[in-house]
Write a protein that holds these residues in place. Structure first.
Motif, PDB file in Angstrom:
ATOM      1  N   ALA A 127      35.209  38.042  27.892  1.00 31.41           N
ATOM      2  CA  ALA A 127      36.666  38.100  27.728  1.00 31.41           C
ATOM      3  C   ALA A 127      37.295  36.722  27.688  1.00 31.41           C
ATOM      4  O   ALA A 127      38.405  36.549  27.161  1.00 31.41           O
ATOM      5  N   PHE A 128      36.614  35.698  28.225  1.00 30.80           N
ATOM      6  CA  PHE A 128      37.157  34.342  28.162  1.00 30.80           C
ATOM      7  C   PHE A 128      37.353  33.880  26.722  1.00 30.80           C
ATOM      8  O   PHE A 128      38.134  32.958  26.470  1.00 30.80           O
ATOM      9  N   ALA A 129      36.627  34.469  25.778  1.00 24.93           N
ATOM     10  CA  ALA A 129      36.768  34.077  24.380  1.00 24.93           C
ATOM     11  C   ALA A 129      38.174  34.326  23.847  1.00 24.93           C
ATOM     12  O   ALA A 129      38.571  33.727  22.848  1.00 24.93           O
ATOM     13  N   SER A 130      38.927  35.196  24.509  1.00 22.42           N
ATOM     14  CA  SER A 130      40.266  35.546  24.023  1.00 22.42           C
ATOM     15  C   SER A 130      41.369  34.711  24.646  1.00 22.42           C
ATOM     16  O   SER A 130      42.537  34.918  24.339  1.00 22.42           O
ATOM     17  N   VAL A 131      41.009  33.781  25.539  1.00 23.25           N
ATOM     18  CA  VAL A 131      42.024  32.977  26.219  1.00 23.25           C
ATOM     19  C   VAL A 131      41.639  31.510  26.108  1.00 23.25           C
ATOM     20  O   VAL A 131      40.559  31.118  26.529  1.00 23.25           O
ATOM     21  N   ARG A 132      42.490  30.695  25.537  1.00 25.06           N
ATOM     22  CA  ARG A 132      42.259  29.253  25.447  1.00 25.06           C
ATOM     23  C   ARG A 132      42.670  28.610  26.766  1.00 25.06           C
ATOM     24  O   ARG A 132      43.822  28.713  27.185  1.00 25.06           O
ATOM     25  N   GLY A 133      41.734  27.945  27.419  1.00 23.25           N
ATOM     26  CA  GLY A 133      42.034  27.291  28.680  1.00 23.25           C
ATOM     27  C   GLY A 133      41.864  28.236  29.854  1.00 23.25           C
ATOM     28  O   GLY A 133      41.204  29.278  29.748  1.00 23.25           O
ATOM     29  N   PRO A 134      42.458  27.908  31.020  1.00 22.76           N
ATOM     30  CA  PRO A 134      42.301  28.755  32.201  1.00 22.76           C
ATOM     31  C   PRO A 134      42.800  30.169  31.954  1.00 22.76           C
ATOM     32  O   PRO A 134      43.819  30.386  31.289  1.00 22.76           O
ATOM     33  N   ALA A 135      42.059  31.146  32.486  1.00 26.23           N
ATOM     34  CA  ALA A 135      42.406  32.558  32.324  1.00 26.23           C
ATOM     35  C   ALA A 135      42.767  33.142  33.682  1.00 26.23           C
ATOM     36  O   ALA A 135      42.040  32.950  34.659  1.00 26.23           O
ATOM     37  N   ARG A 136      43.863  33.841  33.739  1.00 29.89           N
ATOM     38  CA  ARG A 136      44.275  34.480  34.982  1.00 29.89           C
ATOM     39  C   ARG A 136      43.497  35.776  35.200  1.00 29.89           C
ATOM     40  O   ARG A 136      43.059  36.420  34.246  1.00 29.89           O
ATOM     41  N   LEU A 137      43.355  36.132  36.456  1.00 30.14           N
ATOM     42  CA  LEU A 137      42.657  37.368  36.795  1.00 30.14           C
ATOM     43  C   LEU A 137      43.287  38.567  36.084  1.00 30.14           C
ATOM     44  O   LEU A 137      42.577  39.432  35.554  1.00 30.14           O
ATOM     45  N   SER A 138      44.605  38.610  36.045  1.00 33.91           N
ATOM     46  CA  SER A 138      45.281  39.745  35.410  1.00 33.91           C
ATOM     47  C   SER A 138      44.948  39.825  33.923  1.00 33.91           C
ATOM     48  O   SER A 138      44.792  40.926  33.368  1.00 33.91           O
ATOM     49  N   GLU A 139      44.834  38.659  33.257  1.00 36.50           N
ATOM     50  CA  GLU A 139      44.479  38.649  31.833  1.00 36.50           C
ATOM     51  C   GLU A 139      43.073  39.198  31.620  1.00 36.50           C
ATOM     52  O   GLU A 139      42.839  40.019  30.717  1.00 36.50           O
ATOM     53  N   LEU A 140      42.137  38.740  32.427  1.00 36.74           N
ATOM     54  CA  LEU A 140      40.747  39.167  32.256  1.00 36.74           C
ATOM     55  C   LEU A 140      40.588  40.638  32.577  1.00 36.74           C
ATOM     56  O   LEU A 140      39.825  41.352  31.904  1.00 36.74           O
ATOM     57  N   ALA A 141      41.301  41.126  33.580  1.00 38.78           N
ATOM     58  CA  ALA A 141      41.238  42.552  33.899  1.00 38.78           C
ATOM     59  C   ALA A 141      41.794  43.383  32.743  1.00 38.78           C
ATOM     60  O   ALA A 141      41.240  44.422  32.365  1.00 38.78           O
ATOM     61  N   TRP A 142      42.907  42.919  32.153  1.00 40.17           N
ATOM     62  CA  TRP A 142      43.494  43.656  31.032  1.00 40.17           C
ATOM     63  C   TRP A 142      42.584  43.639  29.818  1.00 40.17           C
ATOM     64  O   TRP A 142      42.398  44.659  29.145  1.00 40.17           O
ATOM     65  N   LEU A 143      41.993  42.480  29.538  1.00 41.40           N
ATOM     66  CA  LEU A 143      41.120  42.355  28.375  1.00 41.40           C
ATOM     67  C   LEU A 143      39.885  43.253  28.481  1.00 41.40           C
ATOM     68  O   LEU A 143      39.398  43.768  27.477  1.00 41.40           O
ATOM     69  N   THR A 144      39.374  43.420  29.673  1.00 43.24           N
ATOM     70  CA  THR A 144      38.162  44.215  29.860  1.00 43.24           C
ATOM     71  C   THR A 144      38.450  45.673  30.179  1.00 43.24           C
ATOM     72  O   THR A 144      37.533  46.493  30.151  1.00 43.24           O
ATOM     73  N   GLY A 145      39.698  45.990  30.518  1.00 40.60           N
ATOM     74  CA  GLY A 145      40.019  47.353  30.924  1.00 40.60           C
ATOM     75  C   GLY A 145      39.488  47.692  32.300  1.00 40.60           C
ATOM     76  O   GLY A 145      39.329  48.872  32.633  1.00 40.60           O
ATOM     77  N   LEU A 146      39.220  46.669  33.110  1.00 42.52           N
ATOM     78  CA  LEU A 146      38.664  46.886  34.450  1.00 42.52           C
ATOM     79  C   LEU A 146      39.756  46.773  35.503  1.00 42.52           C
ATOM     80  O   LEU A 146      40.740  46.051  35.317  1.00 42.52           O
ATOM     81  N   PRO A 147      39.573  47.437  36.642  1.00 48.75           N
ATOM     82  CA  PRO A 147      40.486  47.205  37.767  1.00 48.75           C
ATOM     83  C   PRO A 147      40.419  45.737  38.198  1.00 48.75           C
ATOM     84  O   PRO A 147      39.380  45.087  38.088  1.00 48.75           O
ATOM     85  N   ARG A 148      41.514  45.217  38.718  1.00 43.88           N
ATOM     86  CA  ARG A 148      41.554  43.821  39.138  1.00 43.88           C
ATOM     87  C   ARG A 148      40.471  43.519  40.169  1.00 43.88           C
ATOM     88  O   ARG A 148      39.838  42.461  40.123  1.00 43.88           O
ATOM     89  N   ALA A 149      40.252  44.442  41.082  1.00 46.78           N
ATOM     90  CA  ALA A 149      39.256  44.201  42.130  1.00 46.78           C
ATOM     91  C   ALA A 149      37.861  44.070  41.540  1.00 46.78           C
ATOM     92  O   ALA A 149      37.053  43.240  41.988  1.00 46.78           O
ATOM     93  N   THR A 150      37.550  44.876  40.520  1.00 41.15           N
ATOM     94  CA  THR A 150      36.232  44.816  39.882  1.00 41.15           C
ATOM     95  C   THR A 150      36.069  43.503  39.124  1.00 41.15           C
ATOM     96  O   THR A 150      35.031  42.834  39.211  1.00 41.15           O
ATOM     97  N   ALA A 151      37.094  43.127  38.367  1.00 40.80           N
ATOM     98  CA  ALA A 151      37.033  41.861  37.640  1.00 40.80           C
ATOM     99  C   ALA A 151      36.927  40.687  38.607  1.00 40.80           C
ATOM    100  O   ALA A 151      36.193  39.717  38.354  1.00 40.80           O
ATOM    101  N   ARG A 152      37.628  40.767  39.725  1.00 41.97           N
ATOM    102  CA  ARG A 152      37.594  39.681  40.704  1.00 41.97           C
ATOM    103  C   ARG A 152      36.196  39.509  41.279  1.00 41.97           C
ATOM    104  O   ARG A 152      35.716  38.382  41.440  1.00 41.97           O
ATOM    105  N   ARG A 153      35.501  40.601  41.601  1.00 42.58           N
ATOM    106  CA  ARG A 153      34.147  40.489  42.144  1.00 42.58           C
ATOM    107  C   ARG A 153      33.203  39.858  41.114  1.00 42.58           C
ATOM    108  O   ARG A 153      32.330  39.067  41.469  1.00 42.58           O
ATOM    109  N   SER A 154      33.368  40.210  39.846  1.00 42.89           N
ATOM    110  CA  SER A 154      32.544  39.582  38.810  1.00 42.89           C
ATOM    111  C   SER A 154      32.818  38.090  38.736  1.00 42.89           C
ATOM    112  O   SER A 154      31.895  37.279  38.615  1.00 42.89           O
TER     113      SER A 154
END
Length: 554
Positions: free
Chosen positions: A311-338
């Motif tokens: 999912a980092f491929a869709s964000v130039r520069g630092p990516a926020r947890l909320s962005e990565l969770a939205w991009l992957t369709g995962l709960p924030r807690a799941t994305a955070r553990r990854s």
């Protein structure tokens, strides 16, 4: 065999399947061997064989590995992991055109590299075609002390960095852990360190570094740092040559003025770049339904962790947890553990603005995959197609007014089409040729067809220019080529296009069979869906592998 113990500083929220999955992927990507047996991977990683089997099953279904019999190999899908770093850092896109312009000016190869621990990773390059070719693959890692950029990066090291470098040198004095460079001849550590530190001091004082045959005899380079808007060194750009054309001194004298101008242009490009936001649509998980299909054989938390990485491929520069969770369709807690796991493994760094993907991700097979050619990408798919339809299949490219076969898998039928890789055939009388001619821009197509004089290879061959133009136009309109006994009596062929990441048609894939197998309509209905699926898979792999590294057609 006992399970490996976690590092003492392992976080409580570590995702074990993701950590173990990346360990297996690293083992497959490392070293000179392309093929790996699960038992060997178990011994290399210290994981239980059953764990390796579950990891391998998951990675194969995700397209990261592929299985050939009992062997496991990297699959082109693994290149998407490295692509995520290359896209998020933006350096190939922003600096690549300036590297190409500099290479054109000097008629020498140019490379862009970034620091990675006490090593140097190459991100992009513009090469010159010569008998003595000089090039590195995207993702190749070199020891800092054996290349020009390394001295520039080491000029910023602190005492801990230097101690880490010394420890690595003590463990691996011959550089066996760096397959991209020839092994170092045995040398006492004292002189190696003294020579490197001298070059580091010189780089700190002069702002440039020279490689006088440090990697291997004959190879020369001069490098300058490229700084970001905050003044920090982001990367280094090198002009690379050979001692048959230059000495280190003459290369520096010749290259330095245009190299300085290129660095200025690169720094201006970095300053003008605007950090990008997230993708316009959330792609969601990469493998929906596989957990239900495979049950305990599928490691869903491994798949989710790779989704976060990609999912980092869709964000130039630092990516926020909320962005990565939205991009992957995962709960924030799941994305955070990854992310916590990826940070622990050294693939992600957390900054105040968000999470940043690090160049170490390129160790997950990117260098090997970036060197794949079109035939290497296509052949596994041709094998699967032939097993499915029981007819011979090929891939060809346009070469002048002919097609040239670059990959081929023959069927096991007693009567099969006997064509070998490298064969050239007239494009006008072949299904693949008509697909490739039909994909040309209108002006180029008209020019190409205007100079072709069709000959009657069989009584069915289209021999008039008007007829050929009509056949090529019809092929382009319907999306597939069909030739019925025009090249050879009894030979029927169906072809569809293969595209790259820009949608440009770069090759064609076909199925060839004897016309006596059945009616033309039955052959078309039976073969076209499978052929289109195969072309789509080849195109997807080609797009992934060639996104940041041009793919050789043969």
């Amino acid at each position: 065999m006992p399970q490996p113990t976690e590092a003492p500083d392992a976080p409580d929220e570590l995702v074990g399947p993701l950590e173990r999955g990346l360990a297996v992927l690293r083992a497959v990507a490392a070293g000179p061997d392309v093929r790996h047996r699960p038992g060997d991977l178990a011994r290399t990683t210290g994981l239980a064989r059953s764990t390796v089997d579950r990891v391998a099953t998951t990675l194969v279904r995700l397209g990261v590995l592929r299985a050939e019999g009992r062997d496991l190999l990297l699959a082109p899908g693994a290149a998407a992991l490295g692509n995520a770093y290359l896209a998020s850092c933006g350096l190939p896109e922003l600096l690549g055109p300036h590297a190409v312009a500099l290479a054109d000016t000097l008629d020498e190869s140019v490379s862009v590299a970034v620091p990675d621990g006490d090593g140097v990773r190459f991100l992009t390059q513009a090469t010159r075609r010569r008998a003595m070719a000089i090039s590195f693959r995207t993702g190749d890692l070199l020891p800092a002390e054996r290349c020009a950029p390394g001295a520039l990066f080491a000029a910023r090291w602190d005492a801990a960095d230097l101690d880490g470098w010394r420890a690595r040198r003590a463990r691996d004095p011959l550089d066996a852990g760096f397959p991209s460079v020839p092994p170092r001849p045995s040398a006492p550590p004292g002189p190696v360190e003294a020579e490197f530190l001298d070059r580091v001091r010189e780089a700190r004082e002069t702002g440039l570094a020279v490689d006088d045959q440090l990697i291997e005899p004959g190879l020369l380079a001069v490098a300058l740092p490229v700084r970001g808007p905050d003044g920090a060194v982001v990367c280094a750009v090198s002009v690379v040559s050979h001692s048959s054309r230059h000495s280190a001194a003459s290369l520096t004298e010749r290259a330095l003025p245009p190299l300085r101008r290129a660095v200025t242009a690169m720094e201006e490009a970095l300053a003008a770049a605007v950090p990008g936001g997230a993708a316009s649509a959330a792609p969601g998980p990469s493998a929906p339904g596989l957990k239900e299909e495979l049950g305990s054989g599928f490691l869903q938390s491994l798949a989710r962790g790779l989704d976060v990485l990609r999912a980092f491929a869709s964000v130039r520069g630092p990516a926020r947890l909320s962005e990565l969770a939205w991009l992957t369709g995962l709960p924030r807690a799941t994305a955070r553990r990854s992310l916590i796991t990826l940070r622990h493994l050294g693939y992600v760094r957390e900054e105040p603005e968000g999470f940043v993907l690090l160049p170490r991700v390129l160790e997950l097979g990117h260098a090997r995959l970036s060197g794949l050619s079109l035939p290497e990408i296509a052949t596994p798919h041709l094998v699967a197609l032939v097993l499915r339809v029981h007819e011979s299949a090929s891939v060809a490219v346009l070469d002048g007014d002919d097609i040239r076969y670059v990959a081929r898998v023959a069927s096991t039928r007693i009567m099969h089409i006997d064509i070998t890789v490298g064969t050239r055939l007239p494009a006008y009388a072949t299904s693949m040729g008509r697909v490739l001619l039909g994909a040309l821009p209108a002006a180029e197509r008209a020019e190409r067809l205007g100079r072709i004089t069709p000959e009657a290879l069989t009584p069915r061959t289209v021999t008039s220019r008007a007829g050929l133009d009509e056949a090529v136009t019809a092929t382009a309109a319907r999306g597939y080529g069909w030739v019925e006994q025009e090249l050879e009596e009894g030979l029927r062929s169906l072809a569809v296009p293969v595209t790259d990441g820009t949608g440009r048609v770069v090759a064609a894939v076909n199925v060839a069979l004897h016309a006596g197998r059945g009616p033309a309509e039955a052959s078309l209905a039976a073969l076209l869906p499978a052929l289109r699926e195969t072309a789509a898979r080849i195109s997807t792999d080609l797009s992934t592998v060639s996104r940041f590294s041009p793919t050789a057609p043969s």
